[in-house]
Design a protein around this motif. Structure first.
Motif, PDB file in Angstrom:
ATOM      1  N   PHE A  64     -64.697  74.739 -29.403  1.00  0.00           N
ATOM      2  CA  PHE A  64     -65.535  74.843 -30.601  1.00  0.00           C
ATOM      3  C   PHE A  64     -66.767  73.944 -30.467  1.00  0.00           C
ATOM      4  O   PHE A  64     -67.571  73.828 -31.382  1.00  0.00           O
ATOM      5  N   GLY A  65     -66.921  73.357 -29.308  1.00  0.00           N
ATOM      6  CA  GLY A  65     -68.080  72.507 -29.070  1.00  0.00           C
ATOM      7  C   GLY A  65     -67.910  71.755 -27.764  1.00  0.00           C
ATOM      8  O   GLY A  65     -66.970  72.017 -26.999  1.00  0.00           O
ATOM      9  N   THR A  66     -68.818  70.838 -27.522  1.00  0.00           N
ATOM     10  CA  THR A  66     -68.818  70.051 -26.290  1.00  0.00           C
ATOM     11  C   THR A  66     -69.230  68.633 -26.648  1.00  0.00           C
ATOM     12  O   THR A  66     -70.052  68.444 -27.544  1.00  0.00           O
ATOM     13  N   LEU A  67     -68.669  67.673 -25.945  1.00  0.00           N
ATOM     14  CA  LEU A  67     -69.178  66.320 -26.131  1.00  0.00           C
ATOM     15  C   LEU A  67     -69.450  65.668 -24.787  1.00  0.00           C
ATOM     16  O   LEU A  67     -68.874  66.055 -23.766  1.00  0.00           O
ATOM     17  N   GLU A  68     -70.367  64.708 -24.789  1.00  0.00           N
ATOM     18  CA  GLU A  68     -70.633  63.925 -23.581  1.00  0.00           C
ATOM     19  C   GLU A  68     -70.329  62.466 -23.880  1.00  0.00           C
ATOM     20  O   GLU A  68     -70.772  61.923 -24.900  1.00  0.00           O
ATOM     21  N   ALA A  69     -69.554  61.869 -22.994  1.00  0.00           N
ATOM     22  CA  ALA A  69     -69.237  60.438 -23.101  1.00  0.00           C
ATOM     23  C   ALA A  69     -69.166  59.872 -21.696  1.00  0.00           C
ATOM     24  O   ALA A  69     -68.415  60.379 -20.867  1.00  0.00           O
ATOM     25  N   ASN A  70     -69.956  58.860 -21.423  1.00  0.00           N
ATOM     26  CA  ASN A  70     -69.935  58.207 -20.109  1.00  0.00           C
ATOM     27  C   ASN A  70     -70.001  59.202 -18.961  1.00  0.00           C
ATOM     28  O   ASN A  70     -69.207  59.160 -18.027  1.00  0.00           O
ATOM     29  N   LYS A  71     -70.971  60.106 -19.037  1.00  0.00           N
ATOM     30  CA  LYS A  71     -71.237  61.108 -17.993  1.00  0.00           C
ATOM     31  C   LYS A  71     -70.126  62.149 -17.834  1.00  0.00           C
ATOM     32  O   LYS A  71     -70.064  62.856 -16.824  1.00  0.00           O
ATOM     33  N   PHE A  72     -69.228  62.207 -18.779  1.00  0.00           N
ATOM     34  CA  PHE A  72     -68.251  63.294 -18.797  1.00  0.00           C
ATOM     35  C   PHE A  72     -68.687  64.276 -19.874  1.00  0.00           C
ATOM     36  O   PHE A  72     -68.953  63.883 -21.013  1.00  0.00           O
ATOM     37  N   VAL A  73     -68.773  65.536 -19.493  1.00  0.00           N
ATOM     38  CA  VAL A  73     -69.080  66.581 -20.462  1.00  0.00           C
ATOM     39  C   VAL A  73     -67.844  67.462 -20.578  1.00  0.00           C
ATOM     40  O   VAL A  73     -67.393  68.025 -19.568  1.00  0.00           O
ATOM     41  N   GLY A  74     -67.271  67.537 -21.753  1.00  0.00           N
ATOM     42  CA  GLY A  74     -66.038  68.313 -21.879  1.00  0.00           C
ATOM     43  C   GLY A  74     -65.995  69.135 -23.143  1.00  0.00           C
ATOM     44  O   GLY A  74     -66.606  68.777 -24.160  1.00  0.00           O
ATOM     45  N   ALA A  75     -65.271  70.230 -23.052  1.00  0.00           N
ATOM     46  CA  ALA A  75     -65.129  71.108 -24.217  1.00  0.00           C
ATOM     47  C   ALA A  75     -64.270  70.426 -25.270  1.00  0.00           C
ATOM     48  O   ALA A  75     -63.298  69.731 -24.947  1.00  0.00           O
ATOM     49  N   LEU A  76     -64.639  70.607 -26.529  1.00  0.00           N
ATOM     50  CA  LEU A  76     -63.769  70.226 -27.639  1.00  0.00           C
ATOM     51  C   LEU A  76     -62.871  71.429 -27.877  1.00  0.00           C
ATOM     52  O   LEU A  76     -63.351  72.531 -28.144  1.00  0.00           O
ATOM     53  N   ARG A  77     -61.558  71.240 -27.743  1.00  0.00           N
ATOM     54  CA  ARG A  77     -60.636  72.376 -27.745  1.00  0.00           C
ATOM     55  C   ARG A  77     -59.885  72.441 -29.075  1.00  0.00           C
ATOM     56  O   ARG A  77     -59.221  71.487 -29.481  1.00  0.00           O
ATOM     57  N   ALA A  78     -60.013  73.577 -29.699  1.00  0.00           N
ATOM     58  CA  ALA A  78     -59.564  73.709 -31.088  1.00  0.00           C
ATOM     59  C   ALA A  78     -58.059  73.515 -31.255  1.00  0.00           C
ATOM     60  O   ALA A  78     -57.273  74.077 -30.492  1.00  0.00           O
ATOM     61  N   PRO A  79     -57.660  72.754 -32.271  1.00  0.00           N
ATOM     62  CA  PRO A  79     -56.230  72.563 -32.541  1.00  0.00           C
ATOM     63  C   PRO A  79     -55.640  73.675 -33.406  1.00  0.00           C
ATOM     64  O   PRO A  79     -54.425  73.769 -33.526  1.00  0.00           O
ATOM     65  N   ILE A  80     -56.497  74.467 -34.046  1.00  0.00           N
ATOM     66  CA  ILE A  80     -55.998  75.575 -34.864  1.00  0.00           C
ATOM     67  C   ILE A  80     -56.911  76.792 -34.695  1.00  0.00           C
ATOM     68  O   ILE A  80     -58.063  76.662 -34.283  1.00  0.00           O
ATOM     69  N   ARG A  81     -56.343  77.958 -35.055  1.00  0.00           N
ATOM     70  CA  ARG A  81     -57.123  79.199 -34.949  1.00  0.00           C
ATOM     71  C   ARG A  81     -57.800  79.520 -36.283  1.00  0.00           C
ATOM     72  O   ARG A  81     -57.344  79.066 -37.329  1.00  0.00           O
ATOM     73  N   GLY A  82     -58.837  80.316 -36.201  1.00  0.00           N
ATOM     74  CA  GLY A  82     -59.532  80.707 -37.428  1.00  0.00           C
ATOM     75  C   GLY A  82     -61.006  80.964 -37.148  1.00  0.00           C
ATOM     76  O   GLY A  82     -61.365  81.471 -36.084  1.00  0.00           O
ATOM     77  N   ALA A  83     -61.828  80.608 -38.111  1.00  0.00           N
ATOM     78  CA  ALA A  83     -63.270  80.791 -37.938  1.00  0.00           C
ATOM     79  C   ALA A  83     -63.989  79.547 -38.453  1.00  0.00           C
ATOM     80  O   ALA A  83     -63.633  79.015 -39.517  1.00  0.00           O
ATOM     81  N   ILE A  84     -64.982  79.114 -37.709  1.00  0.00           N
ATOM     82  CA  ILE A  84     -65.747  77.936 -38.138  1.00  0.00           C
ATOM     83  C   ILE A  84     -66.565  78.327 -39.366  1.00  0.00           C
ATOM     84  O   ILE A  84     -67.281  79.331 -39.356  1.00  0.00           O
ATOM     85  N   VAL A  85     -66.423  77.560 -40.432  1.00  0.00           N
ATOM     86  CA  VAL A  85     -67.211  77.854 -41.633  1.00  0.00           C
ATOM     87  C   VAL A  85     -68.324  76.826 -41.843  1.00  0.00           C
ATOM     88  O   VAL A  85     -69.285  77.080 -42.569  1.00  0.00           O
ATOM     89  N   GLU A  86     -68.201  75.681 -41.196  1.00  0.00           N
ATOM     90  CA  GLU A  86     -69.236  74.665 -41.359  1.00  0.00           C
ATOM     91  C   GLU A  86     -69.176  73.683 -40.196  1.00  0.00           C
ATOM     92  O   GLU A  86     -68.091  73.347 -39.718  1.00  0.00           O
TER      93      GLU A  86
END
Lengths: 160, 362
Positions: A64-86
């Protein structure tokens, strides 16, 4: 109140122990953020990118997104299913919020769940289980060198 | 770690082809791979979340035939060419004994690079979490990216040699900061394999040593398998669909460090502005909102503001020059929004002064 230091975890939410994401249900909508152990283990988060509202999350673990921390770029992996509303525009502008206020202003997305009960069942919930999850992870991360042996968190505070 | 490692080797890759090759390997459902390659001299590659125009002097690159592109990994801008060895490792954390956390990945494969350098007589260490340094001088910067699944790409630029002057020219460093002193400091803060050895060494020999370093740390045996024709078609597809697209290369991201933002409701509509500072100059501005205006006019204003002193008089004069093309947005609103963002960026600017992967001007 169960106690083990300085990592705070509110007990009004559900935790994904692999991804270190929390889920809080508010009027049927799931607010999602990174828990304090996750942000500590990641290091300084310099960028957050989130998928737009409307994006469907068909399976647990979908990005549902990506973050970068200390030169690591990784996917944010959703803990639940559904649709992003905000999505939280403030963390896009200022990712430091994830560290500064992980359970408040630093939230990431709100998801309209599609299989809530089933998805929540695989998450950690309740004070005792939360303490166990975090305590075990801290020990594991220290032994793996992810958190420093001598300076990592030593106590967990579950907030009621 | 008894898997057979796929080994790939190539030289003179274009920026797009080099990056697409790594991404192809990441997307393949195969075992581990080690790719040791060089880019065609020269190309400037920014980190995934950087703003190209803010980090790299795009005009100089165009005039000089230096390709620009964006990596999928994080970190700062790098200059790549025939004297910088690209090291890519692709593996899956789902496999037994493979590191999962970024810190473990940096340690594992950074250790393999150190073992390779040691074979050449260069003794380094892994410092500041993800830099390979020799006697405190940076010789390689490391990065990792991971998608939805457990496969990850570890990437490194190892300096066999470096044209420091060219790097300083390519990176967008404010003119007032460029000086002999800065050049000397940058040259002193980094090092190269040739400098450490005090003699010429062919890049191929460094590559062999790095490969041997991976083997010696348990990342072997290797099977040399360069891209097959069918795979090359896949690489080309990624190249065309992503790494040759402006939507990827010139992707705009608000840069959070030393960045200010402002949001203003104006009679012409909502005005949202992101700005970053380089010293006392504006480094980059992104103007968005729902006001009616030609996109080209906004881009022209953004360009004029870039590298401008972050002072009210200079900003007012520049905005005034663009006033006619900006539709209903009042000059005062725009200037006010810019100054507000400048003020916010100044608050955060204590972290500024870093240019690219190898230059710290602080």
């Amino acid at each position: 109140m169960p106690k083990v230091d300085r990592l705070h975890l509110p007990d009004d939410r559900y935790y994904d122990p692999q991804e270190h994401l929390w889920v809080k249900i508010e009027d049927g909508i799931a607010r999602v953020g990174l828990d304090q152990l996750g942000s500590r283990a990641a290091g300084t988060i310099s960028h957050v990118d989130l998928h737009r509202a409307g994006k469907r999350i068909a399976r647990i673990g979908a990005a549902f997104g990506t973050l970068e921390a200390n030169k690591f770029v990784g996917a944010l992996r959703a803990p639940i299913r559904g649709a992003i509303v905000e999505v939280n525009p403030r963390v896009l502008d200022d990712p430091r919020l994830v560290h500064q206020d992980p359970y408040g202003e630093g939230w990431l997305v709100r998801i309209a769940p599609s299989s809530l009960d089933e998805d929540l069942a695989r998450l950690v919930h309740g004070a005792a289980a939360i303490v166990r999850y975090v305590t075990e992870k801290i020990a594991e991360y220290k032994s793996r060198g992810i958190l420093p042996e001598d300076a990592g968190p030593t106590e967990v505070v579950v907030l009621h | 770690m008894t898997d057979t490692w796929r080994y790939l080797q190539s030289d003179g890759e274009s920026a797009a082809a080099g990056l697409a090759g790594d991404e192809f390997l990441l997307g393949a459902a195969d075992g581990p791979a080690l790719r040791l390659y060089t880019y065609r001299s020269h190309c400037a590659l920014v980190g995934k979340f950087q703003n190209l125009e803010a980090e790299v002097d795009v005009e100089f690159c165009r005039e000089s035939g230096i390709a620009v592109n964006r990596r999928p990994t994080g970190g700062g801008a790098i200059l790549m060419g025939a004297d910088q060895l690209g090291i890519a490792v692709v593996h899956s954390a789902a496999a037994a004994g493979v590191p999962e956390h970024p810190k473990e990945i940096f340690a594992r494969y950074g250790g393999a690079i150190l073992a390779g350098l040691e074979r050449l007589g260069v003794r380094g260490s892994l410092e500041a979490k993800n830099d390979v340094r020799v006697n405190g001088r940076k010789i390689a910067g490391l990065g990792v990216c991971r998608g939805e699944d457990q496969r990850f790409l570890f990437h490194t630029s190892l300096l066999v040699d470096l044209d420091v002057d060219l790097m300083l020219r390519v990176l967008k460093i404010p003119a007032e900061k460029i000086s002999d002193k800065l050049r000397a400091r940058v040259a002193d803060n980094l090092t190269t394999v040739r400098r450490e050895l005090g003699r010429p060494i062919a890049l191929g020999d460094v590559r062999e040593a790095v490969r041997a370093g991976f083997a010696a740390t348990g990342h072997a045996p290797f099977e040399r398998l360069d891209f097959a024709p069918a795979e090359l078609a896949g690489v080309r597809r990624i190249e065309e669909e992503k790494y040759r697209q402006d939507s990827w290369i010139r992707r705009r991201t608000p840069t959070p460090d030393a960045t200010g933002a402002s949001l203003r409701k104006t009679p012409a509509g909502l005005l949202r502005l992101y700005l970053s500072l380089a010293g006392e100059r504006i480094k980059d501005v992104t103007i968005t909102g729902d006001f009616l205006c030609e996109e080209s006019a906004v881009l022209a204003l953004e360009k004029s503001l870039s590298r401008l002193p972050a002072e009210p008089a200079a900003i007012e004069a520049t905005v005034a020059r663009h006033r006619e093309s900006l539709g209903g947005i009042a000059t005062a609103d725009l200037v006010g929004a810019i100054l507000e963002a400048v003020a916010e960026a100044r608050k955060a600017s204590s972290q500024g002064g870093s240019y690219g992967c190898f230059v710290d001007a602080r």
